[in-house]
Design a protein around this motif. Structure first.
Motif, PDB file in Angstrom:
ATOM      1  N   PRO A 136       1.011  -1.488  -0.009  1.00 47.08           N
ATOM      2  CA  PRO A 136       0.158  -0.016   0.048  1.00 47.08           C
ATOM      3  C   PRO A 136       0.741   1.170   0.009  1.00 47.08           C
ATOM      4  CG  PRO A 136      -0.715  -1.585   1.631  1.00 47.08           C
ATOM      5  CD  PRO A 136       0.578  -2.058   1.265  1.00 47.08           C
ATOM      6  N   LEU A 137       2.165   1.182   0.406  1.00 41.97           N
ATOM      7  CA  LEU A 137       3.003   2.456   0.290  1.00 41.97           C
ATOM      8  C   LEU A 137       3.647   2.620  -1.115  1.00 41.97           C
ATOM      9  CD1 LEU A 137       5.116   1.390   3.533  1.00 41.97           C
ATOM     10  CD2 LEU A 137       3.111   2.962   3.452  1.00 41.97           C
ATOM     11  N   ILE A 138       3.298   2.029  -1.814  1.00 43.02           N
ATOM     12  CA  ILE A 138       3.983   2.045  -3.317  1.00 43.02           C
ATOM     13  C   ILE A 138       2.783   3.073  -4.139  1.00 43.02           C
ATOM     14  CG2 ILE A 138       4.341   1.056  -5.424  1.00 43.02           C
ATOM     15  CD1 ILE A 138       5.218  -1.560  -3.886  1.00 43.02           C
ATOM     16  N   ALA A 139       3.211   4.183  -4.243  1.00 43.44           N
ATOM     17  CA  ALA A 139       2.522   5.087  -4.750  1.00 43.44           C
ATOM     18  C   ALA A 139       2.682   5.300  -6.349  1.00 43.44           C
ATOM     19  CB  ALA A 139       2.725   6.510  -4.074  1.00 43.44           C
ATOM     20  N   ALA A 140       2.161   4.451  -7.066  1.00 46.19           N
ATOM     21  CA  ALA A 140       2.410   4.427  -8.363  1.00 46.19           C
ATOM     22  C   ALA A 140       0.954   3.777  -9.011  1.00 46.19           C
ATOM     23  CB  ALA A 140       3.424   3.410  -9.086  1.00 46.19           C
ATOM     24  N   ASP A 141       0.552   4.373 -10.290  1.00 40.19           N
ATOM     25  CA  ASP A 141      -0.527   3.796 -10.933  1.00 40.19           C
ATOM     26  C   ASP A 141      -0.440   2.704 -11.576  1.00 40.19           C
ATOM     27  OD1 ASP A 141      -3.127   4.139 -12.133  1.00 40.19           O
ATOM     28  OD2 ASP A 141      -2.488   5.565 -13.724  1.00 40.19           O
ATOM     29  N   ILE A 142      -0.491   1.489 -10.938  1.00 41.80           N
ATOM     30  CA  ILE A 142      -0.423   0.119 -11.348  1.00 41.80           C
ATOM     31  C   ILE A 142      -1.510  -0.738 -10.715  1.00 41.80           C
ATOM     32  CG2 ILE A 142       1.895   0.237 -11.966  1.00 41.80           C
ATOM     33  CD1 ILE A 142       2.567  -1.018  -9.078  1.00 41.80           C
ATOM     34  N   ASP A 143      -1.917  -2.062 -11.344  1.00 39.87           N
ATOM     35  CA  ASP A 143      -2.825  -2.910 -10.968  1.00 39.87           C
ATOM     36  C   ASP A 143      -2.269  -3.479  -9.473  1.00 39.87           C
ATOM     37  OD1 ASP A 143      -1.542  -5.725 -11.794  1.00 39.87           O
ATOM     38  OD2 ASP A 143      -1.409  -4.403 -13.504  1.00 39.87           O
ATOM     39  N   ASP A 145      -1.847  -6.771  -8.687  1.00 37.83           N
ATOM     40  CA  ASP A 145      -0.886  -7.558  -8.905  1.00 37.83           C
ATOM     41  C   ASP A 145       0.593  -7.128  -9.002  1.00 37.83           C
ATOM     42  OD1 ASP A 145      -2.489  -9.763  -8.457  1.00 37.83           O
ATOM     43  OD2 ASP A 145      -3.140 -10.207 -10.804  1.00 37.83           O
ATOM     44  N   THR A 146       0.778  -6.052  -9.978  1.00 35.97           N
ATOM     45  CA  THR A 146       2.052  -5.691 -10.170  1.00 35.97           C
ATOM     46  C   THR A 146       2.533  -4.949  -8.978  1.00 35.97           C
ATOM     47  OG1 THR A 146       1.365  -5.343 -12.649  1.00 35.97           O
ATOM     48  CG2 THR A 146       3.280  -3.845 -11.534  1.00 35.97           C
ATOM     49  N   ARG A 147       1.439  -4.377  -8.156  1.00 33.14           N
ATOM     50  CA  ARG A 147       2.037  -3.672  -6.832  1.00 33.14           C
ATOM     51  C   ARG A 147       2.490  -4.713  -5.781  1.00 33.14           C
ATOM     52  NH1 ARG A 147       0.289   0.965  -5.658  1.00 33.14           N
ATOM     53  NH2 ARG A 147      -1.312   1.109  -7.002  1.00 33.14           N
ATOM     54  N   ARG A 148       1.956  -5.781  -5.933  1.00 31.76           N
ATOM     55  CA  ARG A 148       2.422  -6.870  -5.288  1.00 31.76           C
ATOM     56  C   ARG A 148       3.721  -7.459  -5.438  1.00 31.76           C
ATOM     57  NH1 ARG A 148       1.876  -9.125  -0.315  1.00 31.76           N
ATOM     58  NH2 ARG A 148       1.501 -11.299  -0.659  1.00 31.76           N
ATOM     59  N   LEU A 149       3.921  -7.700  -6.765  1.00 31.72           N
ATOM     60  CA  LEU A 149       5.146  -8.037  -7.258  1.00 31.72           C
ATOM     61  C   LEU A 149       6.314  -7.191  -7.139  1.00 31.72           C
ATOM     62  CD1 LEU A 149       6.682  -9.839  -9.345  1.00 31.72           C
ATOM     63  CD2 LEU A 149       5.995  -8.328 -10.987  1.00 31.72           C
ATOM     64  N   ILE A 150       5.951  -5.791  -7.186  1.00 32.23           N
ATOM     65  CA  ILE A 150       6.940  -4.767  -6.825  1.00 32.23           C
ATOM     66  C   ILE A 150       7.475  -4.821  -5.267  1.00 32.23           C
ATOM     67  CG2 ILE A 150       7.393  -2.205  -6.858  1.00 32.23           C
ATOM     68  CD1 ILE A 150       5.760  -2.219  -9.375  1.00 32.23           C
ATOM     69  N   ALA A 151       6.235  -5.067  -4.513  1.00 33.65           N
ATOM     70  CA  ALA A 151       6.515  -4.828  -3.052  1.00 33.65           C
ATOM     71  C   ALA A 151       7.505  -6.231  -2.749  1.00 33.65           C
ATOM     72  CB  ALA A 151       5.254  -5.220  -2.272  1.00 33.65           C
ATOM     73  N   HIS A 152       7.100  -7.292  -3.303  1.00 32.54           N
ATOM     74  CA  HIS A 152       8.239  -8.318  -3.020  1.00 32.54           C
ATOM     75  C   HIS A 152       9.709  -8.108  -3.569  1.00 32.54           C
ATOM     76  CE1 HIS A 152       6.016 -11.843  -1.515  1.00 32.54           C
ATOM     77  NE2 HIS A 152       4.840 -11.154  -1.964  1.00 32.54           N
ATOM     78  N   ALA A 153       9.732  -7.430  -4.662  1.00 26.44           N
ATOM     79  CA  ALA A 153      11.032  -7.221  -5.200  1.00 26.44           C
ATOM     80  C   ALA A 153      11.602  -6.112  -4.413  1.00 26.44           C
ATOM     81  CB  ALA A 153      11.103  -6.609  -6.796  1.00 26.44           C
ATOM     82  N   LEU A 154      10.781  -5.037  -3.823  1.00 27.07           N
ATOM     83  CA  LEU A 154      11.576  -4.272  -2.749  1.00 27.07           C
ATOM     84  C   LEU A 154      12.103  -5.026  -1.433  1.00 27.07           C
ATOM     85  CD1 LEU A 154       9.068  -1.338  -2.986  1.00 27.07           C
ATOM     86  CD2 LEU A 154      11.525  -1.218  -3.724  1.00 27.07           C
ATOM     87  N   LEU A 189      10.155   3.432  -9.461  1.00 25.65           N
ATOM     88  CA  LEU A 189       8.734   3.585  -9.509  1.00 25.65           C
ATOM     89  C   LEU A 189       8.186   4.680 -10.196  1.00 25.65           C
ATOM     90  CD1 LEU A 189       8.243   2.667  -5.373  1.00 25.65           C
ATOM     91  CD2 LEU A 189       7.432   1.299  -7.579  1.00 25.65           C
ATOM     92  N   ARG A 190       8.962   5.649 -10.390  1.00 29.61           N
ATOM     93  CA  ARG A 190       8.598   6.894 -10.970  1.00 29.61           C
ATOM     94  C   ARG A 190       8.795   6.453 -12.602  1.00 29.61           C
ATOM     95  NH1 ARG A 190      12.007  11.901 -10.029  1.00 29.61           N
ATOM     96  NH2 ARG A 190      10.538  12.672 -11.471  1.00 29.61           N
ATOM     97  N   SER A 191       9.556   5.487 -13.075  1.00 26.90           N
ATOM     98  CA  SER A 191       9.452   5.075 -14.144  1.00 26.90           C
ATOM     99  C   SER A 191       8.409   4.409 -14.883  1.00 26.90           C
ATOM    100  CB  SER A 191      11.025   4.281 -14.800  1.00 26.90           C
ATOM    101  OG  SER A 191      10.698   3.035 -14.058  1.00 26.90           O
ATOM    102  N   LEU A 192       7.762   3.599 -13.605  1.00 25.51           N
ATOM    103  CA  LEU A 192       6.584   2.962 -14.038  1.00 25.51           C
ATOM    104  C   LEU A 192       5.347   3.949 -14.281  1.00 25.51           C
ATOM    105  CD1 LEU A 192       6.533   0.254 -11.033  1.00 25.51           C
ATOM    106  CD2 LEU A 192       6.729  -0.147 -13.584  1.00 25.51           C
ATOM    107  N   ASP A 193       5.333   4.768 -13.631  1.00 23.16           N
ATOM    108  CA  ASP A 193       4.290   5.934 -13.798  1.00 23.16           C
ATOM    109  C   ASP A 193       4.483   6.722 -15.194  1.00 23.16           C
ATOM    110  OD1 ASP A 193       2.695   5.876 -11.388  1.00 23.16           O
ATOM    111  OD2 ASP A 193       4.229   7.282 -10.221  1.00 23.16           O
TER     112      ASP A 193
END
Length: 196
Positions: A136-143, A145-154, A189-193
């Protein structure tokens, strides 16, 4: 042996603290319940009043170390003003935890905890829980599933960086490391946006 009678919760906490030192020093397979009881200054029956077996003790210890890590991150990010702030504060809390609780980090992310099938699933659940807290701390315009993937990557980014720091065996400034890693994460994360 200790003659001081502690309330059950305090005794359990004391035994977990001592067990962390014993397991960090000798490893899961090298440590025994006798070692933990001796280090805690209690008899084995006292230890067995709190933990049914060495596996039970180690499992409880993994949960406690995971809880401490998660609590540090949750407290640090509670007042974040934006996504960038949340990342910086979260990474700072994490690397401060690593710097002040090396035994906890080694217990959670090394040896028996990662390679013993008995505990590997428990550690996977702890890291998944950390990713769930981070998502929930990932402030990006993504779905989602992608948010969860990135959270695991972090989570993996933080763990991998910590392993490198510990392998070097030199003192490190947790805030400096956190700012570097958070900067990398924020740029990604900014590059995702920008791509959306």
């Amino acid at each position: 042996m200790s003659t001081t009678r502690l309330p059950a919760d305090e005794r359990r906490d004391q035994l977990l603290d001592v067990a962390l030192e014993v397991f960090a020093s000798a490893g899961f397979h090298g440590a025994s319940m006798n070692d933990v009881a001796d280090a805690a200054g209690v008899t084995k029956p006292v230890l067995y009043q709190h933990f049914d077996s060495k596996n039970d003790l180690f499992s409880a210890l993994l949960d406690e170390v995971g809880r401490r890590m998660r609590t540090a991150i949750d407290k640090a990010t509670a007042d974040a003003v934006d996504g960038k702030d949340a990342k910086t504060l979260g990474f700072r809390a994490y690397f401060r935890w690593v710097a002040t609780d090396l035994d906890g980090f080694r217990l959670l992310f090394g040896g028996a905890a990662r390679h013993d099938a008995m505990f590997a699933e428990q550690v996977r659940m702890i890291t998944s829980d950390a990713a769930t807290a981070i998502a929930p701390l990932i402030a990006a315009d993504i779905d989602d599933d992608t948010r969860r993937l990135i959270a695991h990557a972090l989570v993996g980014l933080a763990e991998g960086s910590s392993r490198r720091l510990l392998d070097r065996g030199e003192p490190f400034d947790p805030d400096e490391v956190a700012d570097t890693v958070a900067g990398l994460a924020w740029a990604g994360l900014r590059s995702l946006d920008a791509a959306n």
